[in-house]
Design a protein around this motif. Structure first.
Motif, PDB file in Angstrom:
ATOM      1  N   ILE A  63       0.830  -1.110  -0.072  1.00 31.12           N
ATOM      2  CA  ILE A  63      -0.079   0.022   0.054  1.00 31.12           C
ATOM      3  C   ILE A  63       0.963   1.186   0.121  1.00 31.12           C
ATOM      4  CG2 ILE A  63      -0.300   0.308   2.360  1.00 31.12           C
ATOM      5  CD1 ILE A  63      -3.231   1.017   2.107  1.00 31.12           C
ATOM      6  N   TRP A  64       2.055   1.234   0.549  1.00 29.63           N
ATOM      7  CA  TRP A  64       2.923   2.307   0.680  1.00 29.63           C
ATOM      8  C   TRP A  64       3.648   2.650  -0.753  1.00 29.63           C
ATOM      9  CZ3 TRP A  64       0.588   4.167   4.491  1.00 29.63           C
ATOM     10  CH2 TRP A  64       0.381   3.490   5.359  1.00 29.63           C
ATOM     11  N   THR A  65       3.557   1.781  -1.597  1.00 23.85           N
ATOM     12  CA  THR A  65       4.056   2.065  -3.141  1.00 23.85           C
ATOM     13  C   THR A  65       3.053   3.060  -3.464  1.00 23.85           C
ATOM     14  OG1 THR A  65       4.877  -0.166  -3.296  1.00 23.85           O
ATOM     15  CG2 THR A  65       4.523   1.008  -5.238  1.00 23.85           C
ATOM     16  N   HIS A  66       1.747   2.940  -3.244  1.00 26.12           N
ATOM     17  CA  HIS A  66       0.839   3.804  -3.782  1.00 26.12           C
ATOM     18  C   HIS A  66       0.481   5.245  -2.971  1.00 26.12           C
ATOM     19  CE1 HIS A  66       0.028   0.406  -6.490  1.00 26.12           C
ATOM     20  NE2 HIS A  66      -0.188  -0.216  -5.409  1.00 26.12           N
ATOM     21  N   ARG A  67       0.459   5.167  -1.886  1.00 16.89           N
ATOM     22  CA  ARG A  67       0.166   6.301  -0.770  1.00 16.89           C
ATOM     23  C   ARG A  67       1.410   6.992  -0.378  1.00 16.89           C
ATOM     24  NH1 ARG A  67      -4.491   3.856   3.280  1.00 16.89           N
ATOM     25  NH2 ARG A  67      -5.848   3.678   1.617  1.00 16.89           N
ATOM     26  N   GLY A  68       2.614   6.385  -0.376  1.00 20.96           N
ATOM     27  CA  GLY A  68       3.967   7.133   0.074  1.00 20.96           C
ATOM     28  C   GLY A  68       4.031   7.288   1.390  1.00 20.96           C
ATOM     29  N   PRO A  69       5.304   8.011   1.725  1.00 17.34           N
ATOM     30  CA  PRO A  69       5.819   7.732   3.076  1.00 17.34           C
ATOM     31  C   PRO A  69       4.993   8.668   4.004  1.00 17.34           C
ATOM     32  CG  PRO A  69       7.342   8.921   1.411  1.00 17.34           C
ATOM     33  CD  PRO A  69       6.054   8.242   0.828  1.00 17.34           C
ATOM     34  N   ARG A  70       4.386   9.869   3.515  1.00 20.78           N
ATOM     35  CA  ARG A  70       3.680  10.600   4.369  1.00 20.78           C
ATOM     36  C   ARG A  70       2.455  10.115   4.892  1.00 20.78           C
ATOM     37  NH1 ARG A  70       3.429  16.421   1.616  1.00 20.78           N
ATOM     38  NH2 ARG A  70       2.532  17.064   3.732  1.00 20.78           N
ATOM     39  N   ALA A  71       1.893   9.213   4.146  1.00 19.62           N
ATOM     40  CA  ALA A  71       0.738   8.350   4.499  1.00 19.62           C
ATOM     41  C   ALA A  71       1.109   7.485   5.620  1.00 19.62           C
ATOM     42  CB  ALA A  71       0.109   7.889   3.535  1.00 19.62           C
ATOM     43  N   TYR A  72       2.147   7.011   5.484  1.00 14.92           N
ATOM     44  CA  TYR A  72       2.926   6.121   6.740  1.00 14.92           C
ATOM     45  C   TYR A  72       2.877   6.794   7.729  1.00 14.92           C
ATOM     46  CZ  TYR A  72       5.568   2.470   9.039  1.00 14.92           C
ATOM     47  OH  TYR A  72       5.791   1.688   9.873  1.00 14.92           O
ATOM     48  N   THR A  73       3.404   8.027   7.631  1.00 13.45           N
ATOM     49  CA  THR A  73       3.833   8.658   8.862  1.00 13.45           C
ATOM     50  C   THR A  73       2.606   9.048   9.597  1.00 13.45           C
ATOM     51  OG1 THR A  73       5.783   9.836   7.684  1.00 13.45           O
ATOM     52  CG2 THR A  73       4.597  10.972   9.656  1.00 13.45           C
ATOM     53  N   ARG A  74       1.393   9.410   8.973  1.00 10.38           N
ATOM     54  CA  ARG A  74       0.198   9.719   9.535  1.00 10.38           C
ATOM     55  C   ARG A  74      -0.470   8.689  10.099  1.00 10.38           C
ATOM     56  NH1 ARG A  74      -2.117  13.445   4.426  1.00 10.38           N
ATOM     57  NH2 ARG A  74      -0.410  15.207   4.966  1.00 10.38           N
ATOM     58  N   GLN A  75      -0.238   7.316   9.382  1.00  3.73           N
ATOM     59  CA  GLN A  75      -0.956   6.251  10.075  1.00  3.73           C
ATOM     60  C   GLN A  75      -0.066   5.942  11.465  1.00  3.73           C
ATOM     61  OE1 GLN A  75      -1.295   1.952   8.139  1.00  3.73           O
ATOM     62  NE2 GLN A  75       0.613   1.891   9.236  1.00  3.73           N
ATOM     63  N   GLU A  76       1.305   5.957  11.324  1.00  3.10           N
ATOM     64  CA  GLU A  76       1.801   5.545  12.450  1.00  3.10           C
ATOM     65  C   GLU A  76       1.999   6.594  13.509  1.00  3.10           C
ATOM     66  OE1 GLU A  76       3.594   2.322  12.807  1.00  3.10           O
ATOM     67  OE2 GLU A  76       2.100   2.216  11.494  1.00  3.10           O
ATOM     68  N   TYR A  77       1.516   7.955  13.281  1.00  2.00           N
ATOM     69  CA  TYR A  77       1.416   8.814  14.195  1.00  2.00           C
ATOM     70  C   TYR A  77       0.139   8.755  15.062  1.00  2.00           C
ATOM     71  CZ  TYR A  77       1.832  13.245  16.882  1.00  2.00           C
ATOM     72  OH  TYR A  77       1.904  14.178  17.867  1.00  2.00           O
ATOM     73  N   VAL A  78      -0.828   8.262  14.361  1.00  2.00           N
ATOM     74  CA  VAL A  78      -1.983   8.235  15.038  1.00  2.00           C
ATOM     75  C   VAL A  78      -2.057   7.050  15.868  1.00  2.00           C
ATOM     76  CG1 VAL A  78      -4.610   7.095  14.711  1.00  2.00           C
ATOM     77  CG2 VAL A  78      -3.607   8.993  13.144  1.00  2.00           C
ATOM     78  N   THR A  79      -1.202   5.906  15.353  1.00  2.00           N
ATOM     79  CA  THR A  79      -1.182   4.645  16.410  1.00  2.00           C
ATOM     80  C   THR A  79      -0.444   5.058  17.706  1.00  2.00           C
ATOM     81  OG1 THR A  79      -1.169   3.149  14.448  1.00  2.00           O
ATOM     82  CG2 THR A  79      -0.175   2.364  16.200  1.00  2.00           C
ATOM     83  N   TRP A  80       0.627   5.929  17.333  1.00  2.80           N
ATOM     84  CA  TRP A  80       1.604   6.169  18.427  1.00  2.80           C
ATOM     85  C   TRP A  80       1.047   7.347  19.629  1.00  2.80           C
ATOM     86  CZ3 TRP A  80       3.608  11.093  19.682  1.00  2.80           C
ATOM     87  CH2 TRP A  80       4.646  11.132  20.725  1.00  2.80           C
ATOM     88  N   HIS A  81       0.231   8.358  18.967  1.00  3.47           N
ATOM     89  CA  HIS A  81      -0.503   9.294  19.699  1.00  3.47           C
ATOM     90  C   HIS A  81      -1.374   9.110  20.188  1.00  3.47           C
ATOM     91  CE1 HIS A  81      -2.086  13.568  20.076  1.00  3.47           C
ATOM     92  NE2 HIS A  81      -0.864  13.473  21.018  1.00  3.47           N
ATOM     93  N   ARG A  82      -2.430   8.210  19.609  1.00  2.17           N
ATOM     94  CA  ARG A  82      -3.629   7.597  20.273  1.00  2.17           C
ATOM     95  C   ARG A  82      -3.673   6.188  20.106  1.00  2.17           C
ATOM     96  NH1 ARG A  82      -7.080  11.875  16.556  1.00  2.17           N
ATOM     97  NH2 ARG A  82      -5.949  10.721  15.088  1.00  2.17           N
ATOM     98  N   PRO A  83      -2.940   5.363  20.980  1.00  4.01           N
ATOM     99  CA  PRO A  83      -3.047   4.232  20.855  1.00  4.01           C
ATOM    100  C   PRO A  83      -4.272   3.208  20.889  1.00  4.01           C
ATOM    101  CG  PRO A  83      -1.614   4.808  22.626  1.00  4.01           C
ATOM    102  CD  PRO A  83      -2.393   5.943  21.926  1.00  4.01           C
ATOM    103  N   THR A  84      -5.361   3.694  20.923  1.00  5.99           N
ATOM    104  CA  THR A  84      -6.664   3.241  21.015  1.00  5.99           C
ATOM    105  C   THR A  84      -7.411   3.374  19.766  1.00  5.99           C
ATOM    106  OG1 THR A  84      -7.706   4.839  22.513  1.00  5.99           O
ATOM    107  CG2 THR A  84      -6.670   2.813  23.589  1.00  5.99           C
ATOM    108  N   ALA A  85      -6.876   4.226  19.011  1.00  6.18           N
ATOM    109  CA  ALA A  85      -7.531   4.720  17.531  1.00  6.18           C
ATOM    110  C   ALA A  85      -7.523   3.613  16.808  1.00  6.18           C
ATOM    111  CB  ALA A  85      -6.826   5.792  17.115  1.00  6.18           C
TER     112      ALA A  85
END
Length: 128
Positions: A106-128
């Motif tokens: 999926i990151w081939t299509h969405r790119g690294p900024r989308a990965y950053t956002r996904q991971e930030y949500v997981t890190w900042h709001r672990p129950t999201a």
């Protein structure tokens, strides 16, 4: 579904917008200070991978937020570069993204900024 299976277009959830991903994040000046502090503690990447990852994640997220706010081409390029550094770090150290790991197609299509956002949500709001 395994990491290597093809996703159908109707199976792929919409990526996080910057607004959604960074909702509730510290203000940019406070986050800048935190990133600088993490840069000192994680040194030249000699720290444990998880510690370096927090620095890379927060730095990439900060760069993404600045790029979104400014719209400047240099800021956009910096956000891509920092997101790529996070993605590469996670791949190299076998760290798992959530819900999609760093080696997912999926990151081939969405790119690294989308990965950053996904991971930030997981890190900042672990129950999201």
């Amino acid at each position: 579904m395994t990491d290597t299976e093809e996703l159908r277009a109707d199976e792929i959830p919409a990526p996080f917008t910057a607004r959604d991903a960074y909702n509730g994040a510290p203000e940019i000046p406070a986050e800048t200070h935190a990133v600088l502090r993490l840069q000192v503690t994680s040194g030249d990447h000699a720290a444990p991978p998880e510690e370096v990852r927090e620095y890379l994640l927060r730095h990439a997220a900060l760069a993404d937020r600045v790029a979104e706010e400014s719209g400047d081409g240099d800021d956009q390029a910096r956000a891509e570069k920092m997101g790529r550094a996070l993605l590469d770090h996670d791949r190299r150290h076998g760290l798992k993204g959530s819900p999609y790991p760093p080696d997912h197609e999926i990151w081939t299509h969405r790119g690294p900024r989308a990965y950053t956002r996904q991971e930030y949500v997981t890190w900042h709001r672990p129950t999201a």
